[in-house]
Design a protein around this motif. Structure first.
Motif, short mmCIF file in Angstrom:
data_model
loop_
_atom_site.label_atom_id
_atom_site.label_comp_id
_atom_site.label_asym_id
_atom_site.label_seq_id
_atom_site.Cartn_x
_atom_site.Cartn_y
_atom_site.Cartn_z
N PRO A 193 0.82 -1.21 0.00
CA PRO A 193 0.00 0.00 0.00
C PRO A 193 0.85 1.27 0.00
O PRO A 193 1.92 1.31 0.61
CB PRO A 193 -0.82 -0.12 1.29
N LEU A 194 0.35 2.29 -0.67
CA LEU A 194 1.03 3.57 -0.71
C LEU A 194 0.92 4.29 0.63
O LEU A 194 -0.09 4.18 1.33
CB LEU A 194 0.42 4.46 -1.80
N VAL B 210 -9.11 4.33 6.23
CA VAL B 210 -9.76 3.99 4.97
C VAL B 210 -8.78 3.20 4.11
O VAL B 210 -7.68 3.68 3.80
CB VAL B 210 -10.21 5.26 4.21
N ALA B 211 -9.17 1.99 3.74
CA ALA B 211 -8.39 1.17 2.82
C ALA B 211 -9.07 1.21 1.46
O ALA B 211 -10.30 1.12 1.36
CB ALA B 211 -8.29 -0.27 3.32
N GLY B 212 -8.27 1.35 0.41
CA GLY B 212 -8.85 1.44 -0.92
C GLY B 212 -7.80 1.31 -2.00
O GLY B 212 -6.69 0.84 -1.75
N ARG B 213 -8.17 1.74 -3.19
CA ARG B 213 -7.25 1.74 -4.32
C ARG B 213 -7.35 3.09 -5.02
O ARG B 213 -8.40 3.76 -5.00
CB ARG B 213 -7.57 0.61 -5.29
N LEU C 48 -5.32 5.11 4.30
CA LEU C 48 -5.29 6.50 4.75
C LEU C 48 -5.94 6.62 6.12
O LEU C 48 -6.88 5.89 6.45
CB LEU C 48 -6.03 7.40 3.76
N ARG C 49 -5.44 7.57 6.89
CA ARG C 49 -6.07 7.93 8.16
C ARG C 49 -6.38 9.42 8.12
O ARG C 49 -5.59 10.22 7.63
CB ARG C 49 -5.17 7.61 9.35
N GLY C 50 -7.55 9.75 8.63
CA GLY C 50 -7.93 11.16 8.63
C GLY C 50 -9.34 11.34 9.14
O GLY C 50 -9.93 10.45 9.77
#
Length: 234
Positions: free
Chosen positions: A39-40, A129-132, A62-64
């Motif tokens: 993951p980036l 949030v996990a995603g692409r 991402l975290r936010g």
């Protein structure tokens, strides 16, 4: 001469479709390779430029904090054949002022009252949030120019990132994140698998080569077999 010209054209088109299929195979291999990468980090995500698609299809975590006041619902989007909304909410990244637009999931629409928004829960505080990584939201046909009139309602046909950012005073990168995972918060995430469309080009190539063969068969039948039946039998 007409038959030869038709055969040359259809055979050329068939070869062109095969070359397009080869390009799509290479694209699909690149997509699969990117999906397999780690993951980036948020910093890597924000470094992508508008002409740089190297980050597309990469996984990201991402975290936010969500900015629910800027949530919009893209209309006439389908999931497993059902019409509804794609729900977009910006996420302000933790420890940064940067904001990324997240396609959080799909929600059905109320056909009895088309202006009613679906019930979507937006958690407060810090979320993960996990995603692409994806590009800008795909546009559907719209009579209005891109970005024009898109701020009149939370239900929209299309979403132009620049106009949307200006509307809510957000500086957005030229990409989005498609959230993945199980259904939650009133949203489904049964996204269709990313397909480069190589089978379509193989189908077109088969049609063109089939037409080329048909022209050859018709020429032999009408110009040789029918005109010289005794010679054809001999």
């Amino acid at each position: 001469m007409a038959a030869l010209a038709a055969m040359a054209v259809t055979a050329s088109l068939g070869r062109w479709q095969l070359s397009r299929a080869a390009q799509k195979l290479a694209l699909q291999a690149a997509i699969d390779e990117r999906k397999a990468l780690p993951p980036l980090a948020p910093g890597e995500l924000l470094q992508g430029g508008s002409d740089d698609d190297v980050l597309l299809h990469r996984r990201v975590v991402l975290r936010g904090q969500w900015l629910p006041e800027a949530t919009v619902f893209l209309d006439n989007r389908q999931m497993q054949g059902r019409p509804g909304f794609f729900v977009f909410t910006p996420l302000r990244l933790e420890g940064r002022q940067a904001v990324v637009l997240v396609q959080r999931g799909w929600a059905p629409r109320d056909f009895q009252e088309r202006t009613r928004l679906p019930q979507v829960a937006t958690p407060q505080g810090s979320v993960e949030v996990a995603g692409r990584v994806a590009g800008a939201p795909a546009r559907l046909y719209d009579f209005a120019p891109a970005g024009e009139g898109e701020g009149s309602s939370r239900i929209r046909q299309n979403l132009d990132l620049a106009a949307y950012g200006a509307e809510f005073s957000l500086v957005l990168p030229p990409l989005t994140v498609v959230q993945t995972g199980d259904a939650s918060e009133g949203l489904r995430r049964d996204w269709a698998a990313i397909d480069s469309g190589v089978d379509k080009h193989y189908g077109y190539a088969f049609q063109w080569f089939g037409l080329c063969g048909l022209v050859a068969i018709l020429y032999v039948w009408f110009q040789i077999v029918r005109r010289f039946p005794g010679r054809a039998r001999a």
